[in-house]
Scaffold this active site. Structure first.
Site, short mmCIF file in Angstrom:
data_model
loop_
_atom_site.label_atom_id
_atom_site.label_comp_id
_atom_site.label_asym_id
_atom_site.label_seq_id
_atom_site.Cartn_x
_atom_site.Cartn_y
_atom_site.Cartn_z
N ASP A 22 0.84 -1.01 -0.04
CA ASP A 22 -0.09 0.13 0.12
C ASP A 22 0.91 1.22 0.04
O ASP A 22 2.25 1.10 0.37
CB ASP A 22 -0.87 0.01 1.29
CG ASP A 22 -1.68 1.45 1.40
OD1 ASP A 22 -2.43 1.70 0.39
OD2 ASP A 22 -1.61 1.95 2.36
N ASP A 24 -0.24 5.32 0.84
CA ASP A 24 -0.60 6.09 2.05
C ASP A 24 -0.47 5.53 3.46
O ASP A 24 -1.24 4.49 3.28
CB ASP A 24 -1.82 6.76 1.78
CG ASP A 24 -1.89 7.85 0.29
OD1 ASP A 24 -0.97 8.43 0.40
OD2 ASP A 24 -2.57 7.48 -0.52
#
Length: 229
Positions: A22, A24
């Site tokens: 991922d 953020d």
């Protein structure tokens, strides 16, 4: 592949054939921008910003809007999400790497890995550039999927593009939606940071300074996770 059995003071070791990251909250700290933009959006719609920020992380914007404004037509959520993406892409003030991210990305540069993010391609590039992190060659962005996390589609696509069985992948995630997506894909999940703690990842570290990477001759990736002091 199984983890070693950890105690309070011993590292955890996980093995994998590929890593799915991922962006953020996991390798890029963009909380300042996310909170600015979504706080303004919530206030403009008469919502409590504190409640909005509880669900925004990990999801595509239209999915967050659908949770917060459940009676609103989805086409309005998609339209406003386009505006939100443009604003977030233009605002990189305060975007920095998560602790240990530059070293971690350098360590996995030649290993099978992919970025799997709810950001679109423009936003992903803007934030990775602002954080001075290398963009993975394989990436699954918002345009690549039909469903937002917590749906597992993005992680399954990442594994497929790398040619690795989902069970041999490890996900790095920070949010409830992302952890649920990784688990639904049949993958183990390393939770990053305080947001991840309550959502049952396979293992948890405060940031990427706690992760060490090495490989064996057969290409197996070994991740040694140092417990927080």
């Amino acid at each position: 592949m199984p983890a070693s059995t950890p105690t309070a003071s011993t590292p955890t070791v996980l093995t994998a054939k590929a890593l799915l990251l991922d962006m953020d909250g996991t390798i890029v700290n963009s909380d300042a921008v996310v909170e600015r933009c979504w706080r303004d959006w919530a206030v403009s719609h008469g919502l409590d910003p504190r409640e909005a920020l509880k669900v925004v992380h990990g999801r595509q914007g239209y999915a967050t809007m659908a949770i917060l404004l459940p009676e609103r037509p989805m086409e309005l959520n998609h339209a406003e999400n386009v505006e939100m993406l443009a604003r977030e892409t233009a605002d990189t003030d305060g975007v920095v790497p998560v602790g240990g991210a530059p070293e971690f990305m350098a360590a996995i540069a030649d290993l099978p890995h992919a970025l799997v993010t709810s950001a679109d391609a423009a936003l992903a590039r803007a934030r990775m550039t602002a954080a001075a992190l290398p963009m993975p060659d394989v990436r699954v962005t918002a345009e690549s999927v039909g469903a937002s996390k917590p749906d597992p589609e993005g992680f399954l696509k990442g594994a497929a593009e790398l040619g690795v069985d989902p069970a041999d992948c490890i996900v790095f995630e920070d949010s409830a939606a992302g952890i649920a997506a990784g688990q639904a894909a049949g993958m183990r999940v390393i939770g990053i940071g305080s947001r991840a703690t309550a959502h049952g990842p396979t293992a948890h570290v405060p940031d990427l300074t706690s992760v060490r990477v090495h490989t064996t001759p057969d290409g197996t990736i070994h991740l040694t996770l140092t417990p927080a002091v």
